[in-house]
Design an enzyme around this catalytic site. Structure first.
Site, PDB file in Angstrom:
ATOM      1  CG  HIS A 250      28.411  50.286  46.474  1.00  0.00           C
ATOM      2  ND1 HIS A 250      28.091  50.467  45.141  1.00  0.00           N
ATOM      3  CD2 HIS A 250      28.094  48.988  46.749  1.00  0.00           C
ATOM      4  CE1 HIS A 250      27.608  49.342  44.634  1.00  0.00           C
ATOM      5  NE2 HIS A 250      27.596  48.436  45.590  1.00  0.00           N
TER       6      HIS A 250
ATOM      7  CG  HIS B 221      46.503  42.623  47.666  1.00  0.00           C
ATOM      8  ND1 HIS B 221      47.407  41.583  47.667  1.00  0.00           N
ATOM      9  CD2 HIS B 221      45.264  42.045  47.751  1.00  0.00           C
ATOM     10  CE1 HIS B 221      46.757  40.434  47.757  1.00  0.00           C
ATOM     11  NE2 HIS B 221      45.463  40.695  47.807  1.00  0.00           N
TER      12      HIS B 221
END
Length: 420
Positions: A20, A137
């Site tokens: 998370h 990225h």
């Protein structure tokens, strides 16, 4: 090879979706768990070899990333005050937070992409799928755009051991800047990215004039699009003609396909108007090239639609027909109230800023650059070094050979992407 004779590997780690990023963060790893659940409920696992991959090692990661950066990721924790002064150096913060289990998460999704590449290298699979991967990225020295370790670059480096030329295709709404940057100076990898460009849209790179440099000149292809593009314009006017020309001039031996689902209509961070079927047309076209393919995930921030999309695209890869009614399962409430695989995602509030003339000009520019490629690059063959990831499988047959080139990647002064 025909579709029904292909073999498929599917990476399914039961814990990768448990991590998370933090409250309110748009990146939700549990989208992979939802996807895996739908794949199982639609019984597609029976058509594939399912693997729970090993974790990538620090050595695997430093094949591309700097040792200092990987060491930092391996030691930093959310409450480690002594490391916070390094956050700005490694671009950690709001977009790329330090969360519990960060490095374990990186090891899992990177290990899955490495195993996928190894399966393709040893011809144990024709198509390998890792929906947890695709974090395009991440840079050599820093995190970026929710991405920490660039599993795509590491997997491509592994593929280059056996494949002279690798084609990377990116259909995420964001430019595949990390992968482009890694291979900007080589002709061994051609990167092709279809993405939103302009108006300070992240990451701000991806102009069609970014074409590569030195040995890699003309081997970076960018298709900068405006907001609101729809299925027909995206696939018929741009994707299909560009990839067809790339296949003709580059003649890759293997393809890596990044299937970022933030290019779907209605995405939390996206601005395109693609349907799930429209997005899937790109996957089908890549499969039609009859080459080894590594399929990874990527962006996608409306979780229920990401799971729908990647489930549907798994079916396209397998050439399986799925019911539009999602089977009842533990997570069915995520897909309420319609519980359909193909809801209407079109957002009428976003106008299509891509005129036919604009798209044709982009395709014309790409074609002109591709024609400047005299021929597909050739490489010498040398003995294959050990696999980065031990697959615990015995590879029989004759000794294998590897592809190498004068502009290969090294860990010394010959490293073409090192910075002085």
């Amino acid at each position: 090879m025909t579709t029904n004779k292909r073999t498929f590997s599917y990476m399914m780690n039961p814990t990768v979706g448990k991590y998370h990023y933090g409250p309110g963060h748009p990146m939700k790893p549990y989208r992979v768990e939802l996807t895996n659940c739908l794949v199982l409920e639609y019984k597609m696992h029976k058509k594939m070899n399912i693997y729970c991959p090993s974790e990538a090692s620090i050595h695997d990661m430093t094949r591309f990333h700097s040792e200092d950066y990987v060491d930092f990721l391996s030691r930093v924790t959310p409450n480690s005050q002594e490391f916070q002064r390094f956050y700005s150096i490694y671009n950690l913060g709001d977009d790329c937070p330090v969360f519990t289990g960060l490095f374990d998460f990186c090891k899992l999704y990177t290990g899955a992409s490495l195993l996928s590449a190894t399966k393709l290298n040893h011809k144990q699979s024709d198509v390998a799928i890792n929906w947890a991967g695709g974090l395009h990225h991440a840079k050599k020295f820093e995190a970026s755009g929710f991405c920490y370790i660039n599993d795509i670059v590491i997997a491509i480096l592994e593929l280059l051991k056996y494949h002279e030329r690798v084609l990377y295709i990116d259909i995420d709404v964001h430019h595949g800047d990390g992968v482009q940057e890694a291979f900007y100076f080589t002709d061994r990898v051609m990167t092709v990215s279809f993405h939103k460009y302009g108006n300070n849209f992240f990451p701000g790179t991806g102009s069609m004039y970014e074409i590569g440099a030195e040995t890699g000149r003309y081997y970076s292809i960018n298709v900068p699009l405006r907001e609101g593009i729809t299925d027909d314009d995206y696939y018929e006017l741009v994707f299909k003609p560009v990839i067809s020309t790339v296949m003709q001039y580059y003649r890759p031996k293997c393809i890596v396909l990044q299937c970022g689902a933030d290019s779907l209509g209605g995405d939390r961070l996206g601005c395109f108007n693609l349907s799930i079927k429209g997005h899937g047309k790109c996957v089908s076209f890549v499969m039609e090239q009859n080459l080894p393919v590594l399929v990874v995930g990527g962006g996608g921030y409306t979780v229920k639609n990401v799971a729908r999309c990647w489930t549907y695209e798994t079916s396209l890869i397998l050439n399986e027909q799925l019911s539009n009614d999602i089977p009842f399962h533990d997570y069915i409430e995520f897909f309420a109230p319609d519980c359909q695989l193909h809801p209407n995602l079109f957002n009428p509030k976003i106008e299509n800023g891509n005129s036919r003339q604009y798209l044709e000009l982009i395709v014309q520019f790409v074609n002109e650059k591709l024609r400047l490629l005299a021929h597909a690059p050739s490489v010498q063959m040398h003995d294959v070094p050990p696999d980065l990831l031990d697959t615990d499988n015995h590879i029989g047959g004759k000794p294998t050979r590897r592809a190498d080139a004068s502009n290969e990647f090294y860990d010394d002064d010959n490293d073409v992407d090192r910075t002085d």
